[in-house]
Design an enzyme around this catalytic site. Sequence first.
Site, PDB file in Angstrom:
ATOM      1  N   ASP A 132       1.037  -1.373  -0.039  1.00 45.87           N
ATOM      2  CA  ASP A 132       0.330   0.006  -0.006  1.00 45.87           C
ATOM      3  C   ASP A 132       1.450   1.297  -0.232  1.00 45.87           C
ATOM      4  OD1 ASP A 132       1.037  -0.182   2.625  1.00 45.87           O
ATOM      5  OD2 ASP A 132      -1.027   0.486   3.602  1.00 45.87           O
ATOM      6  N   SER A 133       2.181   0.831  -0.170  1.00 46.24           N
ATOM      7  CA  SER A 133       3.534   2.164  -0.297  1.00 46.24           C
ATOM      8  C   SER A 133       2.695   2.788  -1.839  1.00 46.24           C
ATOM      9  CB  SER A 133       4.402   1.763   0.125  1.00 46.24           C
ATOM     10  OG  SER A 133       4.854   0.738  -0.707  1.00 46.24           O
ATOM     11  N   GLU A 155      -1.222  -5.347   8.771  1.00 45.34           N
ATOM     12  CA  GLU A 155       0.031  -5.070   9.795  1.00 45.34           C
ATOM     13  C   GLU A 155      -0.976  -4.854  11.114  1.00 45.34           C
ATOM     14  OE1 GLU A 155       0.060  -0.541   8.794  1.00 45.34           O
ATOM     15  OE2 GLU A 155       0.579  -1.466   6.867  1.00 45.34           O
ATOM     16  N   GLU A 164       9.398  -3.781  10.486  1.00 48.45           N
ATOM     17  CA  GLU A 164       9.324  -2.710   9.626  1.00 48.45           C
ATOM     18  C   GLU A 164      10.339  -2.324  10.922  1.00 48.45           C
ATOM     19  OE1 GLU A 164       7.129  -1.184   7.014  1.00 48.45           O
ATOM     20  OE2 GLU A 164       8.142   0.866   7.094  1.00 48.45           O
ATOM     21  N   ASP A 186      -0.767  -6.183  -0.358  1.00 45.37           N
ATOM     22  CA  ASP A 186      -1.369  -5.567   1.050  1.00 45.37           C
ATOM     23  C   ASP A 186      -2.593  -5.134   0.999  1.00 45.37           C
ATOM     24  OD1 ASP A 186       0.025  -4.423   3.132  1.00 45.37           O
ATOM     25  OD2 ASP A 186       1.541  -2.940   1.929  1.00 45.37           O
ATOM     26  N   LYS A 198      -1.249  -9.511   3.184  1.00 43.77           N
ATOM     27  CA  LYS A 198      -0.245  -8.810   4.563  1.00 43.77           C
ATOM     28  C   LYS A 198      -1.136  -8.030   4.738  1.00 43.77           C
ATOM     29  CE  LYS A 198       3.193  -5.825   3.790  1.00 43.77           C
ATOM     30  NZ  LYS A 198       2.574  -4.864   4.930  1.00 43.77           N
TER      31      LYS A 198
END
Length: 293
Positions: free
Chosen positions: A57-58, A128, A195, A96, A126
């Site tokens: 999602d960057s 978070e 991270e 993501d 993925k």
Amino acid sequence: MSTIAVSASTTARKKVTTLTLRQKKERGEPISMLTAYDYPTALALDQAGIDMILVGDSLGMVVLGYENTLPVTMEDMLHHSKAVARGAKHPFLVGDMPFMSYQVSVEQAVKNAGRFLQEAGMDGVKLEGGRERLDAIRAMTSAGIPVMGHLGLTPQSVHQLGGFRPQGKTASAAKRLLEDALLLQEAGCFSIVLESVPAQLAEYISMHLDIPTIGIGAGAGCDGQVLVTHDLLGLFERFTPKFVKKYANLHTEMQKAFAEYIAEVQGQSFPAEEHTVTMSDVEWQAFLKEARP
Ligand code: KIV
């Protein structure tokens, strides 16, 4: 062409699976992962021999120009994931999950995770977070969806964390991170991104997990490494995190190419003869005869 490029593109490659990744950890072979958001980048990564591609999602920051990753939607992610899946056939592909696609309810989380596999050609997803995500992770893995965890600096919580800052730097924060990693593994994650955490902590966590850890700003002791491709290529100019190594400076290269093009258009040296479509003189004369009013 270098020998590295030749061997990566000419060796017949098998599709990378969660089993391949686990075996790499067991053999102590580092896992390579980079992000991609489009077809040509995915193709180049596949041809270079990458193990995993993350459609991160960057995307929101490095492609769509947002301040952070929060505005990215499921539709944005699916659109770009589909393009990546068309370009990369061998790496393990991870989609993501964007902000608010898995936090509201377990049911919504499973449904959205499923869309990455069913509609967008991803192999896994993925998300978070640590202990607060266990129910969603269990439900997804029960549905047969491979899930990658993400601990440490979790960009979707940027406002809660008070900025993009390293995590796990105190003894109690480090202990909580280790506990979360063990809980994610127990819930069924096939891998975890760590991270921006201290290198010795990332190595300690990696040694105490059976599943591979993939580090970004977490030192060399992880089982694999990931970077945002636009950082590595020098395509994202707004800021460069300390942990990034730039392998190219494509923003400058792009600017140079664009400036050259503009100068050639203005100077009328482009297009030249070799870029021009021609027609036989006979046809041209016939046309002029026909076209004459
Ligand atoms: O979105 C992303 O690119 C990521 C990486 C930084 C791991 O989550």
